[in-house]
Design a protein around this motif. Structure first.
Motif, PDB file in Angstrom:
ATOM      1  N   LEU A   1       0.886  -1.308  -0.235  1.00 26.27           N
ATOM      2  CA  LEU A   1       0.112  -0.024   0.038  1.00 26.27           C
ATOM      3  C   LEU A   1       0.670   1.048   0.099  1.00 26.27           C
ATOM      4  CD1 LEU A   1      -2.640   1.513   0.305  1.00 26.27           C
ATOM      5  CD2 LEU A   1      -2.464   1.207   2.758  1.00 26.27           C
ATOM      6  N   LEU A   2       1.961   1.398   0.928  1.00 24.54           N
ATOM      7  CA  LEU A   2       2.652   2.453   0.735  1.00 24.54           C
ATOM      8  C   LEU A   2       3.378   2.585  -0.487  1.00 24.54           C
ATOM      9  CD1 LEU A   2       4.048   4.513   2.488  1.00 24.54           C
ATOM     10  CD2 LEU A   2       5.775   2.977   3.312  1.00 24.54           C
ATOM     11  N   VAL A   3       3.919   1.625  -1.272  1.00 22.64           N
ATOM     12  CA  VAL A   3       4.424   1.715  -2.407  1.00 22.64           C
ATOM     13  C   VAL A   3       3.517   2.371  -3.727  1.00 22.64           C
ATOM     14  CG1 VAL A   3       5.455   0.368  -4.396  1.00 22.64           C
ATOM     15  CG2 VAL A   3       6.371  -0.013  -1.921  1.00 22.64           C
ATOM     16  N   LEU A   4       2.574   1.807  -3.387  1.00 20.15           N
ATOM     17  CA  LEU A   4       1.305   2.201  -4.520  1.00 20.15           C
ATOM     18  C   LEU A   4       0.909   3.664  -4.084  1.00 20.15           C
ATOM     19  CD1 LEU A   4      -1.171  -0.902  -4.388  1.00 20.15           C
ATOM     20  CD2 LEU A   4       0.559  -0.093  -6.390  1.00 20.15           C
ATOM     21  N   THR A   5       0.879   4.074  -2.824  1.00 17.40           N
ATOM     22  CA  THR A   5       0.598   5.555  -2.610  1.00 17.40           C
ATOM     23  C   THR A   5       1.719   6.376  -3.019  1.00 17.40           C
ATOM     24  OG1 THR A   5      -0.923   4.721  -0.587  1.00 17.40           O
ATOM     25  CG2 THR A   5       0.065   7.130  -0.640  1.00 17.40           C
ATOM     26  N   LEU A   6       3.079   5.862  -2.638  1.00 20.83           N
ATOM     27  CA  LEU A   6       4.144   6.701  -3.120  1.00 20.83           C
ATOM     28  C   LEU A   6       4.238   6.915  -4.722  1.00 20.83           C
ATOM     29  CD1 LEU A   6       6.739   5.452  -0.720  1.00 20.83           C
ATOM     30  CD2 LEU A   6       5.965   7.819  -0.730  1.00 20.83           C
ATOM     31  N   ARG A   7       3.784   5.840  -5.412  1.00 22.50           N
ATOM     32  CA  ARG A   7       3.873   6.328  -6.696  1.00 22.50           C
ATOM     33  C   ARG A   7       2.897   6.930  -7.286  1.00 22.50           C
ATOM     34  NH1 ARG A   7       4.732   0.328  -9.874  1.00 22.50           N
ATOM     35  NH2 ARG A   7       7.017   0.924 -10.127  1.00 22.50           N
ATOM     36  N   ALA A   8       1.515   6.833  -6.802  1.00 23.30           N
ATOM     37  CA  ALA A   8       0.425   7.556  -7.185  1.00 23.30           C
ATOM     38  C   ALA A   8       0.440   9.008  -6.803  1.00 23.30           C
ATOM     39  CB  ALA A   8      -1.103   6.812  -6.919  1.00 23.30           C
ATOM     40  N   HIS A   9       1.090   9.268  -5.369  1.00 22.36           N
ATOM     41  CA  HIS A   9       0.699  10.421  -4.884  1.00 22.36           C
ATOM     42  C   HIS A   9       2.050  10.687  -4.111  1.00 22.36           C
ATOM     43  CE1 HIS A   9      -3.303  10.684  -5.606  1.00 22.36           C
ATOM     44  NE2 HIS A   9      -3.599   9.520  -5.101  1.00 22.36           N
ATOM     45  N   PRO A  10       3.230  11.189  -4.796  1.00 24.71           N
ATOM     46  CA  PRO A  10       4.670  11.163  -4.130  1.00 24.71           C
ATOM     47  C   PRO A  10       4.348  12.140  -2.883  1.00 24.71           C
ATOM     48  CG  PRO A  10       4.638  11.577  -6.434  1.00 24.71           C
ATOM     49  CD  PRO A  10       3.290  11.303  -6.172  1.00 24.71           C
ATOM     50  N   MET A  11       5.505  12.033  -1.951  1.00 19.20           N
ATOM     51  CA  MET A  11       5.434  12.955  -0.519  1.00 19.20           C
ATOM     52  C   MET A  11       5.993  14.340  -1.220  1.00 19.20           C
ATOM     53  SD  MET A  11       4.301  11.724   2.215  1.00 19.20           S
ATOM     54  CE  MET A  11       5.176  12.243   3.394  1.00 19.20           C
ATOM     55  N   VAL A  12       6.837  14.260  -2.108  1.00 20.17           N
ATOM     56  CA  VAL A  12       7.268  15.584  -2.696  1.00 20.17           C
ATOM     57  C   VAL A  12       6.899  15.775  -4.060  1.00 20.17           C
ATOM     58  CG1 VAL A  12       9.487  16.735  -2.836  1.00 20.17           C
ATOM     59  CG2 VAL A  12       9.243  15.242  -0.973  1.00 20.17           C
ATOM     60  N   PRO A  13       6.370  16.758  -4.462  1.00 24.60           N
ATOM     61  CA  PRO A  13       6.107  17.966  -3.690  1.00 24.60           C
ATOM     62  C   PRO A  13       4.786  17.741  -2.674  1.00 24.60           C
ATOM     63  CG  PRO A  13       5.424  18.359  -5.793  1.00 24.60           C
ATOM     64  CD  PRO A  13       5.784  17.012  -5.892  1.00 24.60           C
ATOM     65  N   PHE A  14       4.716  18.251  -1.634  1.00 26.49           N
ATOM     66  CA  PHE A  14       3.757  18.208  -0.414  1.00 26.49           C
ATOM     67  C   PHE A  14       2.712  19.124  -1.164  1.00 26.49           C
ATOM     68  CE2 PHE A  14       2.031  19.385   3.777  1.00 26.49           C
ATOM     69  CZ  PHE A  14       1.963  18.163   4.012  1.00 26.49           C
ATOM     70  N   GLN A  15       1.308  18.410  -1.258  1.00 20.76           N
ATOM     71  CA  GLN A  15       0.282  19.005  -1.899  1.00 20.76           C
ATOM     72  C   GLN A  15      -0.898  19.057  -0.764  1.00 20.76           C
ATOM     73  OE1 GLN A  15      -0.380  16.587  -5.435  1.00 20.76           O
ATOM     74  NE2 GLN A  15       1.528  16.114  -5.697  1.00 20.76           N
ATOM     75  N   PRO A  16      -1.077  19.861   0.115  1.00 20.98           N
ATOM     76  CA  PRO A  16      -2.116  19.762   1.037  1.00 20.98           C
ATOM     77  C   PRO A  16      -3.461  20.185   0.467  1.00 20.98           C
ATOM     78  CG  PRO A  16      -0.453  21.625   1.437  1.00 20.98           C
ATOM     79  CD  PRO A  16       0.214  20.793   0.384  1.00 20.98           C
ATOM     80  N   ASN A  17      -3.515  20.908  -0.654  1.00 13.82           N
ATOM     81  CA  ASN A  17      -4.429  21.443  -1.320  1.00 13.82           C
ATOM     82  C   ASN A  17      -5.031  20.628  -2.285  1.00 13.82           C
ATOM     83  OD1 ASN A  17      -4.286  24.020   0.348  1.00 13.82           O
ATOM     84  ND2 ASN A  17      -2.998  24.722  -1.176  1.00 13.82           N
ATOM     85  N   SER A  18      -4.536  19.256  -2.412  1.00 17.62           N
ATOM     86  CA  SER A  18      -5.023  18.283  -3.369  1.00 17.62           C
ATOM     87  C   SER A  18      -5.872  17.259  -2.653  1.00 17.62           C
ATOM     88  CB  SER A  18      -3.953  17.888  -4.238  1.00 17.62           C
ATOM     89  OG  SER A  18      -4.482  16.541  -4.706  1.00 17.62           O
ATOM     90  N   ALA A  19      -6.989  17.296  -2.941  1.00 19.93           N
ATOM     91  CA  ALA A  19      -8.020  16.300  -2.121  1.00 19.93           C
ATOM     92  C   ALA A  19      -7.743  14.998  -2.433  1.00 19.93           C
ATOM     93  CB  ALA A  19      -9.371  16.587  -2.618  1.00 19.93           C
ATOM     94  N   PRO A  20      -7.298  14.569  -3.714  1.00 25.82           N
ATOM     95  CA  PRO A  20      -6.813  12.729  -4.054  1.00 25.82           C
ATOM     96  C   PRO A  20      -5.547  12.717  -3.112  1.00 25.82           C
ATOM     97  CG  PRO A  20      -7.569  14.187  -5.886  1.00 25.82           C
ATOM     98  CD  PRO A  20      -7.478  15.254  -4.869  1.00 25.82           C
ATOM     99  N   TRP A  21      -4.804  13.757  -3.237  1.00 25.39           N
ATOM    100  CA  TRP A  21      -3.505  13.421  -2.489  1.00 25.39           C
ATOM    101  C   TRP A  21      -3.456  13.336  -0.838  1.00 25.39           C
ATOM    102  CZ3 TRP A  21      -0.497  15.809   1.177  1.00 25.39           C
ATOM    103  CH2 TRP A  21       0.876  15.406   1.361  1.00 25.39           C
ATOM    104  N   CYS A  22      -4.449  14.303  -0.200  1.00 26.45           N
ATOM    105  CA  CYS A  22      -4.520  14.104   0.939  1.00 26.45           C
ATOM    106  C   CYS A  22      -5.426  12.861   1.481  1.00 26.45           C
ATOM    107  CB  CYS A  22      -5.400  15.470   1.575  1.00 26.45           C
ATOM    108  SG  CYS A  22      -4.618  16.756   1.211  1.00 26.45           S
ATOM    109  N   LEU A  23      -6.283  12.308   0.486  1.00 26.82           N
ATOM    110  CA  LEU A  23      -7.223  11.297   1.040  1.00 26.82           C
ATOM    111  C   LEU A  23      -6.470  10.202   0.973  1.00 26.82           C
ATOM    112  CD1 LEU A  23      -9.663   9.862   1.635  1.00 26.82           C
ATOM    113  CD2 LEU A  23     -10.276   9.677  -1.036  1.00 26.82           C
TER     114      LEU A  23
END
Length: 169
Positions: free
Chosen positions: A83-105
Protein backbone atom coordinates in the motif's frame (compact mmCIF):
# COMPACT_ATOMS: atom_id res chain seq x y z
CA UNK A 1 8.09 -21.15 43.94
CA UNK A 2 7.68 -17.60 45.21
CA UNK A 3 6.09 -17.25 48.59
CA UNK A 4 3.80 -14.37 49.50
CA UNK A 5 3.41 -13.09 53.03
CA UNK A 6 0.83 -10.58 54.24
CA UNK A 7 0.92 -9.00 57.66
CA UNK A 8 -2.16 -8.20 59.77
CA UNK A 9 -4.57 -10.43 57.88
CA UNK A 10 -6.33 -13.63 58.80
CA UNK A 11 -5.87 -16.72 56.67
CA UNK A 12 -9.55 -16.80 55.72
CA UNK A 13 -9.32 -13.25 54.44
CA UNK A 14 -6.36 -14.26 52.32
CA UNK A 15 -8.27 -17.10 50.72
CA UNK A 16 -11.13 -14.73 49.90
CA UNK A 17 -8.78 -12.10 48.47
CA UNK A 18 -6.95 -14.65 46.32
CA UNK A 19 -10.27 -16.00 45.03
CA UNK A 20 -11.35 -12.48 44.08
CA UNK A 21 -7.98 -11.79 42.45
CA UNK A 22 -8.18 -14.97 40.40
CA UNK A 23 -11.79 -14.24 39.42
CA UNK A 24 -11.10 -10.64 38.43
CA UNK A 25 -7.65 -11.39 36.94
CA UNK A 26 -5.98 -8.73 39.05
CA UNK A 27 -2.47 -8.83 40.43
CA UNK A 28 -1.54 -8.46 44.09
CA UNK A 29 0.22 -5.21 43.19
CA UNK A 30 -3.12 -3.73 42.04
CA UNK A 31 -4.39 -3.97 45.63
CA UNK A 32 -1.10 -2.68 47.14
CA UNK A 33 -0.48 -5.94 48.97
CA UNK A 34 3.19 -6.37 49.74
CA UNK A 35 4.62 -9.71 48.59
CA UNK A 36 7.91 -10.73 50.23
CA UNK A 37 10.02 -13.86 50.12
CA UNK A 38 9.94 -16.01 53.21
CA UNK A 39 13.24 -17.54 54.23
CA UNK A 40 12.83 -21.19 55.28
CA UNK A 41 15.44 -20.63 57.99
CA UNK A 42 13.18 -18.26 59.93
CA UNK A 43 11.72 -19.60 63.15
CA UNK A 44 8.19 -20.98 63.00
CA UNK A 45 7.13 -18.95 66.07
CA UNK A 46 5.92 -16.14 63.83
CA UNK A 47 2.27 -17.26 64.02
CA UNK A 48 0.72 -13.77 63.75
CA UNK A 49 1.66 -13.50 60.11
CA UNK A 50 -0.62 -15.17 57.63
CA UNK A 51 1.28 -16.98 54.90
CA UNK A 52 0.19 -17.91 51.45
CA UNK A 53 2.25 -20.09 49.14
CA UNK A 54 1.48 -19.52 45.49
CA UNK A 55 3.13 -19.52 42.13
CA UNK A 56 3.40 -15.89 41.11
CA UNK A 57 3.33 -16.36 37.35
CA UNK A 58 1.10 -19.05 35.81
CA UNK A 59 2.42 -20.68 32.68
CA UNK A 60 1.36 -18.72 29.62
CA UNK A 61 -1.35 -20.25 27.47
CA UNK A 62 -0.47 -20.64 23.82
CA UNK A 63 -3.29 -19.59 21.50
CA UNK A 64 -2.69 -20.74 17.95
CA UNK A 65 0.41 -21.83 16.14
CA UNK A 66 3.36 -19.41 16.34
CA UNK A 67 4.08 -20.05 12.63
CA UNK A 68 0.49 -19.22 11.69
CA UNK A 69 0.49 -16.04 13.78
CA UNK A 70 3.90 -15.03 12.37
CA UNK A 71 2.48 -15.61 8.89
CA UNK A 72 -0.50 -13.36 9.62
CA UNK A 73 1.77 -10.58 10.88
CA UNK A 74 4.00 -11.02 7.81
CA UNK A 75 0.99 -10.71 5.50
CA UNK A 76 -0.16 -7.56 7.29
CA UNK A 77 3.33 -6.04 7.09
CA UNK A 78 3.72 -6.97 3.42
CA UNK A 79 0.25 -5.64 2.65
CA UNK A 80 1.07 -2.31 4.21
CA UNK A 81 4.41 -2.14 2.40
CA UNK A 82 2.54 -2.70 -0.89
CA UNK A 83 0.00 0.00 0.00
CA UNK A 84 2.82 2.40 0.85
CA UNK A 85 4.57 1.75 -2.48
CA UNK A 86 1.30 2.24 -4.40
CA UNK A 87 0.57 5.47 -2.53
CA UNK A 88 4.10 6.78 -3.11
CA UNK A 89 3.84 6.00 -6.84
CA UNK A 90 0.40 7.58 -7.28
CA UNK A 91 0.87 10.50 -4.86
CA UNK A 92 4.54 11.22 -4.11
CA UNK A 93 5.35 12.87 -0.79
CA UNK A 94 7.38 15.53 -2.58
CA UNK A 95 6.09 17.97 -3.64
CA UNK A 96 3.85 18.29 -0.61
CA UNK A 97 0.26 18.92 -1.83
CA UNK A 98 -1.99 19.86 1.10
CA UNK A 99 -4.52 21.56 -1.22
CA UNK A 100 -5.07 18.43 -3.35
CA UNK A 101 -8.03 16.37 -2.12
CA UNK A 102 -6.93 13.09 -3.83
CA UNK A 103 -3.38 13.47 -2.46
CA UNK A 104 -4.66 14.17 1.07
CA UNK A 105 -7.16 11.30 0.95
CA UNK A 106 -4.52 8.82 -0.25
CA UNK A 107 -2.12 9.79 2.52
CA UNK A 108 -4.89 9.86 5.13
CA UNK A 109 -5.88 6.28 4.25
CA UNK A 110 -2.24 5.18 4.22
CA UNK A 111 -1.60 6.79 7.61
CA UNK A 112 -4.69 5.19 9.15
CA UNK A 113 -3.73 1.74 7.81
CA UNK A 114 -0.18 2.31 9.10
CA UNK A 115 -1.46 3.15 12.58
CA UNK A 116 -3.75 0.13 12.77
CA UNK A 117 -0.98 -2.14 11.50
CA UNK A 118 1.27 -0.98 14.34
CA UNK A 119 -1.61 -1.07 16.85
CA UNK A 120 -2.39 -4.65 15.80
CA UNK A 121 1.20 -5.62 16.64
CA UNK A 122 0.97 -3.96 20.06
CA UNK A 123 -2.43 -5.59 20.67
CA UNK A 124 -0.83 -8.97 20.01
CA UNK A 125 1.70 -8.30 22.75
CA UNK A 126 -1.01 -7.02 25.09
CA UNK A 127 -3.30 -10.00 24.50
CA UNK A 128 -0.48 -12.48 25.05
CA UNK A 129 0.81 -10.87 28.24
CA UNK A 130 -2.33 -9.71 30.06
CA UNK A 131 -5.28 -11.68 31.46
CA UNK A 132 -7.97 -12.17 28.80
CA UNK A 133 -10.48 -9.49 29.84
CA UNK A 134 -7.81 -6.90 30.61
CA UNK A 135 -6.06 -7.69 27.32
CA UNK A 136 -9.28 -7.23 25.37
CA UNK A 137 -10.03 -3.92 27.11
CA UNK A 138 -6.49 -2.60 26.61
CA UNK A 139 -6.59 -3.65 22.95
CA UNK A 140 -9.93 -1.94 22.39
CA UNK A 141 -8.50 1.16 24.02
CA UNK A 142 -5.45 1.07 21.74
CA UNK A 143 -7.61 0.66 18.63
CA UNK A 144 -10.36 3.13 19.55
CA UNK A 145 -8.55 5.74 21.65
CA UNK A 146 -5.13 5.54 20.03
CA UNK A 147 -1.76 6.64 21.29
CA UNK A 148 -2.82 7.80 24.79
CA UNK A 149 -4.12 4.33 25.63
CA UNK A 150 -1.09 2.63 24.08
CA UNK A 151 1.22 4.81 26.17
CA UNK A 152 -0.87 4.15 29.30
CA UNK A 153 -0.46 0.38 28.81
CA UNK A 154 3.30 0.72 28.32
CA UNK A 155 3.56 2.94 31.42
CA UNK A 156 1.43 0.55 33.52
CA UNK A 157 3.55 -2.41 32.41
CA UNK A 158 6.72 -0.52 33.25
CA UNK A 159 5.38 0.37 36.71
CA UNK A 160 4.14 -3.18 37.40
CA UNK A 161 7.22 -5.09 36.21
CA UNK A 162 9.88 -2.35 36.40
CA UNK A 163 10.85 -3.28 32.84
CA UNK A 164 9.41 -3.46 29.36
CA UNK A 165 11.23 -6.73 28.70
CA UNK A 166 8.82 -9.51 27.74
CA UNK A 167 11.00 -12.41 28.84
CA UNK A 168 13.54 -13.02 31.56
CA UNK A 169 16.36 -13.81 29.12
Amino acid sequence: VPVLQYESMKATSLVLIIAVLQHCSLSCNALSLRPVRICPARPAADVQRARLYAIAQPSPKQHGSPKLIAGIYSIIGSGFAALLVLTLRAHPMVPFQPNSAPWCLAWLVTTVVDYYGAAFCLCGVILSSEPRLQGILWSLGCCLLGTPCCCMWVASRLLRYRSLRLSST
